[in-house]
Design an enzyme around this catalytic site. Sequence first.
Site, PDB file in Angstrom:
ATOM      1  N   SER A  65       0.827  -1.212   0.000  1.00  0.00           N
ATOM      2  CA  SER A  65       0.000   0.000   0.000  1.00  0.00           C
ATOM      3  C   SER A  65       0.858   1.258   0.000  1.00  0.00           C
ATOM      4  O   SER A  65       2.005   1.256   0.455  1.00  0.00           O
ATOM      5  CB  SER A  65      -0.922   0.016   1.226  1.00  0.00           C
TER       6      SER A  65
HETATM    7  N1  SAM Z   1      -1.145  -4.810   3.954  1.00  0.00           N
HETATM    8  C1  SAM Z   1      -0.358  -5.115   2.780  1.00  0.00           C
HETATM    9  C2  SAM Z   1       1.043  -4.606   2.874  1.00  0.00           C
HETATM   10  O1  SAM Z   1       1.392  -3.975   3.888  1.00  0.00           O
HETATM   11  O2  SAM Z   1       1.818  -4.879   1.945  1.00  0.00           O
HETATM   12  C3  SAM Z   1      -0.977  -4.614   1.496  1.00  0.00           C
HETATM   13  C4  SAM Z   1      -2.097  -5.432   1.125  1.00  0.00           C
HETATM   14  S1  SAM Z   1      -2.593  -5.484  -0.547  1.00  0.00           S
HETATM   15  C5  SAM Z   1      -3.096  -3.836  -0.845  1.00  0.00           C
HETATM   16  C6  SAM Z   1      -4.106  -6.411  -0.277  1.00  0.00           C
HETATM   17  C7  SAM Z   1      -3.863  -7.850   0.113  1.00  0.00           C
HETATM   18  O3  SAM Z   1      -5.121  -8.427   0.494  1.00  0.00           O
HETATM   19  C8  SAM Z   1      -3.320  -8.715  -1.015  1.00  0.00           C
HETATM   20  O4  SAM Z   1      -2.132  -9.326  -0.609  1.00  0.00           O
HETATM   21  C9  SAM Z   1      -4.435  -9.731  -1.258  1.00  0.00           C
HETATM   22  O5  SAM Z   1      -3.943 -10.991  -1.658  1.00  0.00           O
HETATM   23  C10 SAM Z   1      -5.091  -9.781   0.108  1.00  0.00           C
HETATM   24  N2  SAM Z   1      -6.471 -10.290   0.143  1.00  0.00           N
HETATM   25  C11 SAM Z   1      -7.478 -10.113  -0.754  1.00  0.00           C
HETATM   26  N3  SAM Z   1      -8.596 -10.746  -0.316  1.00  0.00           N
HETATM   27  C12 SAM Z   1      -8.285 -11.319   0.871  1.00  0.00           C
HETATM   28  C13 SAM Z   1      -9.021 -12.113   1.808  1.00  0.00           C
HETATM   29  N4  SAM Z   1     -10.306 -12.439   1.628  1.00  0.00           N
HETATM   30  N5  SAM Z   1      -8.377 -12.523   2.917  1.00  0.00           N
HETATM   31  C14 SAM Z   1      -7.064 -12.208   3.153  1.00  0.00           C
HETATM   32  N6  SAM Z   1      -6.325 -11.480   2.295  1.00  0.00           N
HETATM   33  C15 SAM Z   1      -6.929 -11.035   1.175  1.00  0.00           C
END
Ligand code: SAM
Length: 216
Positions: A65
């Site tokens: 992010s």
């Molecule tokens: N917090 C992260 C970081 O610090 O790098 C950034 C996260 S990225 C914007 C969003 C993440 O949410 C992705 O890695 C994606 O695979 C995950 N994601 C999407 N749907 C999800 C779910 N139902 N449960 C857990 N993770 C999920």
Amino acid sequence: MIEDSYKLRGLRQKLVKKLAEKGIKNEAVLDAINRVPRHVFFENALIDHAYQDKAFPIGEGQTISQPFTVAFQTEQLEIKSGDKVLEIGTGSGYQACVLLEMGAKVYTIEYNRVLFERTREFLPQLGYKPYFFHGDGSQGVPAKAPYNKIIVTAGAPVVPSALTDQLADNGILIIPVGGRDKQTMVKIRKRNGTLVKEELSTFAFVPLLGADGWRK
Ligand code: SAM
């Protein structure tokens, strides 16, 4: 071993200054961002991008992010040392590191197996040790509930009821809710079992998948 340098520390301090100018007031949040070496989440050739206020690809179609987004969500969580925090969307692990730097006890869940395995192996090498889970975070992690704070780092079509159910009393949930490409940041506080909802500004997250998320 974390490679840091005078130059990178300088760039990090500049980023922190920029976040303060953009409206982040909580000194503990700014200090935490100043302590986490964001460049270690980037390939060597791309290190110059690490301290720009931008999201960046981390593989698997996902992103680390934007620093402002991390700071904004973290500030809204009103973290106190010892808070039990659930993060939905581990991704690179950067957000989890910021929360750990603030003294939170962090539980983090990732849906994508490649990212889950990569980050579970990498973060402890940096000295950061959240509890890692693999699965559909739209259903929370009920086995470890309740949580003082819950942060969702992917855009949801609705507020999953599993998450509000797993929030402790006086707890805060911060979650981007809306369309696939654009969402409103929603802050929900639980007071004596009642949910108080506040809508904040607009963001653009990758989609939350899973039972209470988007279908692929
Ligand atoms: N917090 C992260 C970081 O610090 O790098 C950034 C996260 S990225 C914007 C969003 C993440 O949410 C992705 O890695 C994606 O695979 C995950 N994601 C999407 N749907 C999800 C779910 N139902 N449960 C857990 N993770 C999920």
